[in-house]
Write a protein that holds these residues in place. Sequence first.
Motif, PDB file in Angstrom:
ATOM      1  N   ARG A 236     -35.010   8.536  45.203  1.00 47.23           N
ATOM      2  CA  ARG A 236     -34.419   7.409  45.914  1.00 47.23           C
ATOM      3  C   ARG A 236     -35.401   6.908  46.951  1.00 47.23           C
ATOM      4  N   ASP A 237     -35.474   5.589  47.061  1.00 50.18           N
ATOM      5  CA  ASP A 237     -36.321   4.928  48.055  1.00 50.18           C
ATOM      6  C   ASP A 237     -35.441   4.331  49.138  1.00 50.18           C
ATOM      7  N   THR A 238     -36.073   3.947  50.219  1.00 47.02           N
ATOM      8  CA  THR A 238     -35.358   3.244  51.276  1.00 47.02           C
ATOM      9  C   THR A 238     -35.978   1.866  51.411  1.00 47.02           C
ATOM     10  N   GLU A 239     -35.205   0.855  51.087  1.00 51.78           N
ATOM     11  CA  GLU A 239     -35.619  -0.537  51.247  1.00 51.78           C
ATOM     12  C   GLU A 239     -34.645  -1.175  52.225  1.00 51.78           C
ATOM     13  N   LYS A 240     -34.986  -1.155  53.491  1.00 57.28           N
ATOM     14  CA  LYS A 240     -34.091  -1.616  54.550  1.00 57.28           C
ATOM     15  C   LYS A 240     -32.807  -0.802  54.463  1.00 57.28           C
TER      16      LYS A 240
ATOM     17  N   PRO B  50     -32.220   2.326  46.601  1.00 53.94           N
ATOM     18  CA  PRO B  50     -32.150   2.351  45.134  1.00 53.94           C
ATOM     19  C   PRO B  50     -32.548   3.715  44.573  1.00 53.94           C
ATOM     20  N   ALA B  51     -31.899   4.069  43.473  1.00 55.07           N
ATOM     21  CA  ALA B  51     -32.215   5.315  42.763  1.00 55.07           C
ATOM     22  C   ALA B  51     -32.922   4.946  41.475  1.00 55.07           C
ATOM     23  N   ARG B  52     -33.842   5.803  41.063  1.00 54.43           N
ATOM     24  CA  ARG B  52     -34.531   5.594  39.788  1.00 54.43           C
ATOM     25  C   ARG B  52     -34.675   6.934  39.085  1.00 54.43           C
ATOM     26  N   LEU B  53     -34.706   6.849  37.789  1.00 52.70           N
ATOM     27  CA  LEU B  53     -34.775   8.020  36.923  1.00 52.70           C
ATOM     28  C   LEU B  53     -36.149   8.672  37.003  1.00 52.70           C
TER      29      LEU B  53
ATOM     30  N   ARG C 292     -24.236  12.335  33.797  1.00 52.49           N
ATOM     31  CA  ARG C 292     -24.936  11.876  32.588  1.00 52.49           C
ATOM     32  C   ARG C 292     -24.817  10.362  32.443  1.00 52.49           C
ATOM     33  N   ALA C 293     -23.659   9.817  32.773  1.00 53.74           N
ATOM     34  CA  ALA C 293     -23.470   8.360  32.708  1.00 53.74           C
ATOM     35  C   ALA C 293     -24.363   7.665  33.737  1.00 53.74           C
ATOM     36  N   ILE C 294     -24.494   8.266  34.901  1.00 57.46           N
ATOM     37  CA  ILE C 294     -25.379   7.694  35.931  1.00 57.46           C
ATOM     38  C   ILE C 294     -26.817   7.683  35.434  1.00 57.46           C
ATOM     39  N   LEU C 295     -27.243   8.776  34.822  1.00 60.35           N
ATOM     40  CA  LEU C 295     -28.614   8.831  34.290  1.00 60.35           C
ATOM     41  C   LEU C 295     -28.813   7.787  33.195  1.00 60.35           C
ATOM     42  N   SER C 296     -27.800   7.600  32.347  1.00 64.95           N
ATOM     43  CA  SER C 296     -27.899   6.566  31.309  1.00 64.95           C
ATOM     44  C   SER C 296     -28.061   5.194  31.944  1.00 64.95           C
ATOM     45  N   ARG C 297     -27.309   4.949  33.002  1.00 68.65           N
ATOM     46  CA  ARG C 297     -27.418   3.661  33.703  1.00 68.65           C
ATOM     47  C   ARG C 297     -28.816   3.493  34.282  1.00 68.65           C
ATOM     48  N   LEU C 298     -29.343   4.547  34.890  1.00 69.57           N
ATOM     49  CA  LEU C 298     -30.664   4.465  35.519  1.00 69.57           C
ATOM     50  C   LEU C 298     -31.795   4.381  34.496  1.00 69.57           C
TER      51      LEU C 298
ATOM     52  N   HIS D  80     -22.743  12.749  43.686  1.00 71.55           N
ATOM     53  CA  HIS D  80     -23.357  12.929  42.363  1.00 71.55           C
ATOM     54  C   HIS D  80     -24.856  12.629  42.430  1.00 71.55           C
ATOM     55  N   LEU D  81     -25.213  11.577  43.155  1.00 68.89           N
ATOM     56  CA  LEU D  81     -26.628  11.227  43.290  1.00 68.89           C
ATOM     57  C   LEU D  81     -27.405  12.336  43.998  1.00 68.89           C
ATOM     58  N   LYS D  82     -26.800  12.983  44.977  1.00 67.94           N
ATOM     59  CA  LYS D  82     -27.472  14.095  45.678  1.00 67.94           C
ATOM     60  C   LYS D  82     -27.732  15.261  44.735  1.00 67.94           C
ATOM     61  N   VAL D  83     -26.766  15.546  43.857  1.00 67.83           N
ATOM     62  CA  VAL D  83     -26.963  16.622  42.876  1.00 67.83           C
ATOM     63  C   VAL D  83     -28.116  16.269  41.939  1.00 67.83           C
ATOM     64  N   LEU D  84     -28.134  15.027  41.458  1.00 66.16           N
ATOM     65  CA  LEU D  84     -29.206  14.574  40.564  1.00 66.16           C
ATOM     66  C   LEU D  84     -30.553  14.596  41.275  1.00 66.16           C
ATOM     67  N   GLU D  85     -30.553  14.215  42.538  1.00 68.97           N
ATOM     68  CA  GLU D  85     -31.796  14.212  43.312  1.00 68.97           C
ATOM     69  C   GLU D  85     -32.280  15.644  43.546  1.00 68.97           C
ATOM     70  N   HIS D  86     -31.359  16.547  43.864  1.00 65.58           N
ATOM     71  CA  HIS D  86     -31.715  17.962  44.067  1.00 65.58           C
ATOM     72  C   HIS D  86     -32.328  18.557  42.797  1.00 65.58           C
TER      73      HIS D  86
END
Length: 122
Positions: free
Chosen positions: A67-71, A75-78, A25-31, A55-61
Amino acid sequence: MEPVGYIKPPDLDAVFAALADPTRRAILSRLASGEASVNEIAAPFEMSQPAVSKHLKVLEHAGLIERDTEKQRRPARLKAAPMADAVNWLEEFRTFWSSSFDQLDGLLEAIQNAETKGGVNE
């Protein structure tokens, strides 16, 4: 209101499971304030970068982030749509709770009126 548990968005269980953890939840608030890399997300937490990545994998699932790949930066986005599905599902219960509270208010008012008329509150 539709029968509880029968009709729901397909990933609602994953959304609620992801939201159950305070770190996620804190990660989502940050994003909510903008996209961030794993290092940027990990900074305020006392945990390793691999732990934050889990945690990011759980949120992504659950579909809550993408999440994008820039080189070498990922970055992750909500993504708010799955949370909207969860809110919509919870909204179905608002009518139930409002009705229950209205009935309770009516009962309490009837008790108070009966006590006042019976001279109990003197």
